[in-house]
Structures are given as structure tokens and as C-alpha cells.
Design an enzyme around this catalytic site. Structure first.
Site, mmCIF file in Angstrom:
data_model
loop_
_atom_site.group_PDB
_atom_site.id
_atom_site.type_symbol
_atom_site.label_atom_id
_atom_site.label_comp_id
_atom_site.label_asym_id
_atom_site.label_seq_id
_atom_site.Cartn_x
_atom_site.Cartn_y
_atom_site.Cartn_z
ATOM 1 N N SER A 113 0.769 -1.133 -0.047
ATOM 2 C CA SER A 113 0.025 -0.063 -0.152
ATOM 3 C C SER A 113 0.804 1.370 -0.012
ATOM 4 O O SER A 113 1.559 1.494 -0.840
ATOM 5 C CB SER A 113 -0.765 -0.059 1.280
ATOM 6 O OG SER A 113 -2.031 0.788 1.146
ATOM 7 N N HIS A 114 0.741 1.856 0.838
ATOM 8 C CA HIS A 114 1.241 3.333 1.185
ATOM 9 C C HIS A 114 2.912 3.207 1.510
ATOM 10 O O HIS A 114 3.351 4.485 1.783
ATOM 11 C CB HIS A 114 0.352 4.186 2.067
ATOM 12 C CG HIS A 114 0.538 3.684 3.410
ATOM 13 N ND1 HIS A 114 -0.519 2.583 3.939
ATOM 14 C CD2 HIS A 114 1.058 4.187 4.718
ATOM 15 C CE1 HIS A 114 -0.251 2.236 4.972
ATOM 16 N NE2 HIS A 114 0.647 3.069 5.576
ATOM 17 N N ASP A 277 -2.502 6.434 -3.587
ATOM 18 C CA ASP A 277 -1.119 5.895 -2.853
ATOM 19 C C ASP A 277 -0.729 4.555 -3.878
ATOM 20 O O ASP A 277 -1.109 4.429 -4.957
ATOM 21 C CB ASP A 277 -1.652 5.079 -1.694
ATOM 22 C CG ASP A 277 -2.428 4.097 -1.652
ATOM 23 O OD1 ASP A 277 -3.076 3.763 -2.575
ATOM 24 O OD2 ASP A 277 -2.459 3.340 -0.759
ATOM 25 N N ASP A 279 -1.091 1.256 -3.753
ATOM 26 C CA ASP A 279 -1.876 0.319 -4.538
ATOM 27 C C ASP A 279 -3.179 0.943 -5.038
ATOM 28 O O ASP A 279 -4.371 0.283 -5.416
ATOM 29 C CB ASP A 279 -2.060 -0.845 -3.776
ATOM 30 C CG ASP A 279 -2.789 -0.428 -2.354
ATOM 31 O OD1 ASP A 279 -2.641 0.741 -1.997
ATOM 32 O OD2 ASP A 279 -3.366 -1.286 -1.772
ATOM 33 N N ASP A 281 -5.656 2.621 -3.435
ATOM 34 C CA ASP A 281 -6.960 2.476 -2.364
ATOM 35 C C ASP A 281 -7.231 3.888 -1.749
ATOM 36 O O ASP A 281 -8.083 3.942 -1.101
ATOM 37 C CB ASP A 281 -6.953 1.321 -1.755
ATOM 38 C CG ASP A 281 -6.005 1.012 -0.788
ATOM 39 O OD1 ASP A 281 -5.098 1.836 -0.659
ATOM 40 O OD2 ASP A 281 -6.098 -0.007 -0.037
ATOM 41 N N ARG A 282 -6.210 4.488 -1.420
ATOM 42 C CA ARG A 282 -6.120 5.630 -0.689
ATOM 43 C C ARG A 282 -6.398 7.075 -1.629
ATOM 44 O O ARG A 282 -6.043 6.831 -2.601
ATOM 45 C CB ARG A 282 -4.947 5.985 0.278
ATOM 46 C CG ARG A 282 -4.712 4.903 1.256
ATOM 47 C CD ARG A 282 -3.640 5.304 2.212
ATOM 48 N NE ARG A 282 -3.413 4.163 3.283
ATOM 49 C CZ ARG A 282 -2.919 4.457 4.043
ATOM 50 N NH1 ARG A 282 -2.521 5.714 4.664
ATOM 51 N NH2 ARG A 282 -2.915 3.584 5.396
ATOM 52 N N LYS A 376 -11.263 0.246 -0.245
ATOM 53 C CA LYS A 376 -11.370 1.751 -0.450
ATOM 54 C C LYS A 376 -10.969 1.679 -1.603
ATOM 55 O O LYS A 376 -10.064 0.933 -2.413
ATOM 56 C CB LYS A 376 -10.640 2.292 0.802
ATOM 57 C CG LYS A 376 -9.215 2.070 1.105
ATOM 58 C CD LYS A 376 -8.689 2.707 2.136
ATOM 59 C CE LYS A 376 -7.215 2.247 2.489
ATOM 60 N NZ LYS A 376 -6.918 0.768 3.051
HETATM 61 C C1 G16 Z 1 -4.674 -0.168 5.811
HETATM 62 C C2 G16 Z 1 -5.949 -0.782 6.049
HETATM 63 C C3 G16 Z 1 -6.909 0.432 6.108
HETATM 64 C C4 G16 Z 1 -6.293 1.022 7.721
HETATM 65 C C5 G16 Z 1 -5.008 1.308 7.387
HETATM 66 C C6 G16 Z 1 -4.185 2.031 8.596
HETATM 67 O O1 G16 Z 1 -4.322 0.625 4.928
HETATM 68 O O2 G16 Z 1 -6.345 -1.237 4.662
HETATM 69 O O3 G16 Z 1 -8.201 -0.010 6.492
HETATM 70 O O4 G16 Z 1 -7.269 2.062 7.862
HETATM 71 O O5 G16 Z 1 -4.408 0.246 7.063
HETATM 72 O O6 G16 Z 1 -3.560 1.142 9.512
HETATM 73 P P1 G16 Z 1 -2.666 1.410 10.534
HETATM 74 O O7 G16 Z 1 -3.157 2.785 11.146
HETATM 75 O O8 G16 Z 1 -2.927 0.336 11.431
HETATM 76 O O9 G16 Z 1 -1.175 1.710 9.998
HETATM 77 P P2 G16 Z 1 -3.539 0.452 3.500
HETATM 78 O O10 G16 Z 1 -3.817 1.657 2.692
HETATM 79 O O11 G16 Z 1 -2.050 0.494 4.090
HETATM 80 O O12 G16 Z 1 -4.110 -0.832 3.122
#
Ligand code: G16
Length: 543
Positions: A113-114, A277, A279, A281-282, A376
Site C-alpha cells: 500500500s502506502h 497511494d 496500490d 486505494d487511498r 477503499k
Molecule cells: C490499511 C487498511 C486500512 C487502515 C490503514 C491504517 O490501509 O487497509 O483500512 O485504515 O491500514 O492502518 P494502521 O493505522 O494500522 O497503520 P492500507 O492503505 O495500508 O491498506
């Protein structure tokens, strides 16, 4: 081609976090590491043999190697048909859409992801179920248990497949179809939004900048914004996905999306700015000299969603993660629909969406989405904003102030303390939890604590319970501080502190958020002793 059985031993660190198993590339590239985890998925998912499975990733470093391992293992594990994004690439929301559209049994998504990419960066794998959404905890727990018992995995001996040519091939008894990663997704977006109206807005001179941060959304954004909606070439910045994201940290926030921030705060800024981001989704939303917090974005989109054709029938409910501000709850109340509060992690929205209890969901961590997929969806949020802007014909700044005047403003900020010592972070949270019974009534300046707890969620659909989801402290005036540790990092611990304060008075609604929250920020530090315990004078990232 007979399957090859490879003997292996368990790794003791394969516990999925908030969203799949995220580790440094150096960890993932150890022999058997990917294979052990993937075999554990196949072992746990009863009934997957003979079925259709989707595979794709965000294209980051190690994507290409991991996907070939997975393809060979899928063949050896009796998967009937594998749908693979061209080049091994699918954005996370596009993968969710492909799973749903093709009625696949599930999907394996390769993404961190990010998180940063490249040889020294992060990699991740997660499993999504047939509804297109991240596997719920009972499945990720079962996968984790399996990783602790595994003694062998199955693969076939075969050369790497050419993933760049669309069409069907066979590997052993398994059909492998290489699919266009963009087309289905772009069609879905066109079915939800008024492309004609948005196109007319661009024709009328509306200007936007979309920063793809050299990550997976580049081709999607170029196809949708520039090709289908007629935005001028160059609207999409950093539009070519690169394995190391061109050195970008693909996290759409005011710190890491610096090209976008520069464009939106420089001379003659565009009317609208957005980023996604690693992937896809953000999302991050900006106006000229204006950052829209993800919490506010969810609330404004919920209040205006009916302006888009896909949502003209209205919303069934709105769900937000617990640390997300309560702005969306105010919209739900006004619309007379239910508002839900879930733990952090998109997987917790799945049941509400499947049961038709919620239409829109959002998280403070830059995630917004709807029941069109079960992830998302960054570009979806951007397009819904564009649809709202096209119909209302007002600048985004005016839409924001209008929203605050109508509903009041929830001042909001998140302070992240990244890469702190794990033992220090664990002790800080343990002490906070231990102090919960003593906090109510405790005075801080001219206010005091009204209530404090550790968030627990009972899923209204299946009754499953998720506990210890973050410490909440509510003050007498309704202000709130939430503390939790990130579940997506790969080095040390990240403490997240979320703070919000409601302002009903229009005269007080146009302040800088950090300034408006300064009193609460100081109280949050006093309650948890953040500075004294971590030795940090300031957060690493403020959003
Ligand atoms: C993932 C989850 C999200 C979550 C985020 C924050 O995001 O898919 O639902 O809100 O992590 O995670 P944390 O606060 O535990 O770091 P992504 O975009 O990384 O897949």
C-alpha cells in the site's frame, strides 16, 4: 507436469496485520517465505480447488518475482482458472472489482500500500474473499495458525509466464488469463458517475492535478481523467508506475505528496488536486491552498453523494473507523440513516456492505469507498468529488465552509510518531490501558475527562468481537483523543494519536486545525507522556 512437493519449516513472523502480511523486501525474498504464506492461504481456504482466483499487485519491487511463485503454486494446488493483471499489476480496488465481476473464489493481492518500495522498502501479500474484500480476522487468524504448522508446499516446475500478453494460456491443468487491468475498472467508474457533466466541466476550463506518486494509479487516472473525461494531457503527474515509486513515498498526505502540495499552494493553483497511494486505494483531496481531511471528505461526500447517478437513490448507512472524526455521524443523523463505528481496517466494513446496511465507508487514513467494490478506492473518491463539483458548480473551498456552517466543524488532526522503540510503544499503551479506570473525572486545565475506554466492536452482522482496538479518551466538552499503534508498519512501532474537537460556532470554524487543537494536543501528551517516554519533541508526520 506433476506437482513438486517442497519441504519447508515455519517462519515465526507471518501474522497478518491491519491489512495483510507486510514485511521488508529482504524478509520476503528469503527462500520459501512467499511460498509458505501462500500455501497457508491455499490450505486454509477450503473449496478453492478448481475455482477462479485473481492475482495482481501494485507493481512494487519484488511484485514480478512473487507473482511467478504464486502462479506456479496455484497450478500445483489445483486452482481452475487464474486471472492475472497484465504485467502482474492490478490496483487494489480494481482487483476487488475483478473478483466480484468474475465471481472468483478469492484473490491474492500483492501490495504494501502506502509503505515505501524498492529493494530496501516493503512488500506485502493479502488474501481477499469472494465478496472482493479483505479476508476477515477469523480467516487471517487461521492463515497465521497454518503458517506455524507448515511442513511442505506444492509448486510445479515451469518457466516464468509472459505476463505482458493479454489472453489465455495454460499451466499444467490451470487456465491462466492475462487481463487488462484498467478497462473493467474504468467502465465501473463510468457507470457510477456523470462523465458527461464532468467532461463539460473540464471543457469549461476547470483545472485539476492528480499526483499518482509513480504508483499503480497512473494508468487508471490517465485513462479516466485524460482519455475519457477530456482533462488536458499533463493533468496526471508522476503517472508511470515504477518499482521503487521513483523514490516517492507513495503515501498521499501533505508531507509525501509534495508535488501536489506545491501545485496547490503555488501561484495560480488548479481548482482541484488529488493524489492516490501505492496500490490505489487511498486518496488525498485538496483545493487551492486547502487540505481536506479524510474525515471531512467522507462527510462532504456523504452529504452530496445523491448528486452522482450511482447514488441518486440515497445512502443506506455510513460507516467510519473509530479514529475517524464524527463529522460523518452528523450527516448520517441529518439524513436519518444509521452511522456505524468500526475498528481500523477496511475488512471491518465488509459485512455492513454485504448486508446492505452501509453504502459509504471511510477512514481517517485517507480511505473512502462504497459498496461498488469491497476495498477503499482512491480514484472513486476523486471522481465522486469531481461529480459533486460539476453539479454544484462551486469552488471546493466554498463547499467546505458551507458544510461546516451547516453541520459544524470537527477540527481534526492525527500525529504519528514513527519508528519508535517497540518496547517503549507497548509500555506506553499498556500503561494507558491500566490507567483507564482512573481517568474519568481527572482535570486538565479547565476541562476534565468524561469517559475513557479501549474500543471494542461487536459486528452487528455476525456477532464477532474485536477488542483492544484503541484507547479513547473523551473530555467534558466532547473533544476526543484516541491512541493506537499502527498495524501496517514494518520497522519499530508507530504510535498514532488522533485528536478532534467540535466547533458549532461559525465564527470559530475557519481556524488552522493545529492551532485550534493546540490545547487538546497538549492534553494528549500529558495523558500518555508521549514526549517524555519517546524522547520525541514532535511527531514525524502530522495530517
Ligand atoms: C490499511 C487498511 C486500512 C487502515 C490503514 C491504517 O490501509 O487497509 O483500512 O485504515 O491500514 O492502518 P494502521 O493505522 O494500522 O497503520 P492500507 O492503505 O495500508 O491498506
Amino acid at each position: 507436469m506433476a506437482p513438486v512437493i517442497v519441504q519447508t519449516t515455519p517462519f515465526n513472523d507471518q501474522k497478518p496485520g491491519t491489512s495483510g502480511l507486510r514485511k521488508k523486501v529482504a524478509v520476503y525474498s528469503q527462500p520459501h517465505y512467499v511460498a509458505n504464506f501462500v500455501q497457508s492461504i491455499f490450505d486454509v481456504m477450503d473449496g478453492i480447488r478448481g475455482q477462479t482466483v485473481v492475482v495482481g499487485g501494485d507493481g512494487r519491487f519484488y511484485n514480478a518475482e512473487a507473482i511467478q511463485i504464486i502462479i506456479r503454486m496455484a497450478a500445483a494446488n489445483g486452482i481452475g482458472r487464474l486471472l492475472v493483471g497484465r504485467g502482474g499489476i492490478l490496483s487494489t480496488p480494481a482487483a476487488s472489482n475483478v473478483i466480484r465481476k468474475h465471481k472468483a473464489f478469492g484473490g491474492i493481492i500483492l501490495s504494501a500500500s502506502h509503505n515505501p518500495g524498492g529493494p530496501d522498502g516493503d512488500f506485502g501479500i493479502k488474501y481477499n474473499t469472494g465478496n472482493g474484500g479483505p479476508a476477515p480476522e477469523r480467516i487471517t487468524d487461521a492463515i497465521h495458525r497454518r503458517t506455524g504448522e507448515i511442513t511442505e508446499y506444492r509448486t510445479v516446475e515451469a518457466p516464468d509466464l509472459d505476463l505482458d500478453r493479454l489472453g489465455e494460456t495454460r499451466l499444467d491443468g490451470m487456465a491462466v488469463e492475462i487481463i487488462d487491468p484498467v478497462a473493467d475498472y474504468a467502465d465501473l467508474m463510468e457507470s457510477l458517475f456523470d462523465f458527461g457533466r464532468i467532461r463539460a466541466m473540464f471543457q469549461g476550463g476547470f483545472r485539476m492535478t492528480f499526483d499518482a506518486l509513480s504508483a499503480v494509479t497512473g494508468p487508471y487516472a490517465t485513462e479516466i481523467l485524460e482519455n475519457r473525461l477530456g482533462a488536458p494531457a499533463g493533468t496526471v503527474l508522476n503517472g508511470t508506475p515504477l518499482p521503487d515509486f521513483g523514490g516517492h513515498h507513495p503515501d498521499p498526505n501533505p508531507v509525501h505528496a509534495h508535488d501536489l502540495v506545491a501545485a496547490m499552494t503555488g501561484p495560480n493553483p488548479p481548482d482541484f488536486g488529488a493524489a492516490s497511494d501505492g496500490d490505489g486505494d487511498r486518496n488525498m483531496i485538496m483545493g487551492p491552498n486547502l487540505f481536506v481531511t479524510p474525515s471531512d471528505s467522507l462527510a462532504v461526500l456523504a452529504a452530496n453523494a445523491h448528486l452522482a447517478p450511482g447514488y441518486s437513490a440515497g445512502l443506506k448507512g455510513i460507516a467510519r473507523s473509530m479514529p475517524t472524526s464524527r463529522a460523518a455521524d452528523r450527516v448520517a443523523a441529518k439524513l436519518g440513516i444509521p452511522g456505524f463505528e468500526t475498528p481500523t481496517g477496511w475488512k471491518f466494513f465488509g459485512n455492513l456492505l454485504d448486508a446492505g446496511m452501509a453504502t459509504l465507508c471511510g477512514e481517517e487514513s485517507a480511505g473512502t469507498g462504497s459498496d461498488h467494490v469491497r476495498e477503499k478506492d482512491g480514484l472513486w473518491a476523486v471522481l465522486l468529488w469531481l461529480n459533486v463539483l460539476a453539479v454544484r458548480g462551486e469552488p471546493i473551498g466554498r463547499i467546505m465552509t458551507g458544510h461546516w456552517r451547516e453541520y459544524g466543524r470537527d477540527y481534526y488532526t492525527r500525529h504519528d510518531y514513527e519508528d519508535i522503540d517497540t518496547a517503549t510503544a507497548d509500555a506506553l499503551m499498556a500503561d494507558l490501558r491500566a490507567a483507564l479506570p482512573t481517568l474519568p473525572g481527572k482535570a486538565f486545565g479547565d476541562t476534565s475527562v468524561e469517559a475513557a475506554d479501549d474500543f471494542e466492536y461487536r459486528d452487528p452482522v455476525d456477532g464477532s468481537v474485536a477488542s483492544r482496538q484503541g484507547v479513547r479518551v473523551i473530555l467534558k466538552d466532547g473533544s476526543r483523543v484516541v491512541y493506537r499503534l499502527s498495524g501496517t508498519g514494518t520497522g519499530g512501532a508507530t504510535l498514532r494519536v488522533y485528536m478532534e474537537r467540535y466547533e458549532a460556532d461559525p465564527a470559530g470554524q475557519d481556524r488552522d486545525a493545529q492551532e485550534a487543537l493546540s490545547g487538546l494536543i497538549a492534553i494528549a501528551d500529558r495523558i500518555a507522556g508521549i514526549r517524555s517516554r519517546t524522547g520525541r519533541e514532535a511527531p514525524s508526520v502530522i495530517t
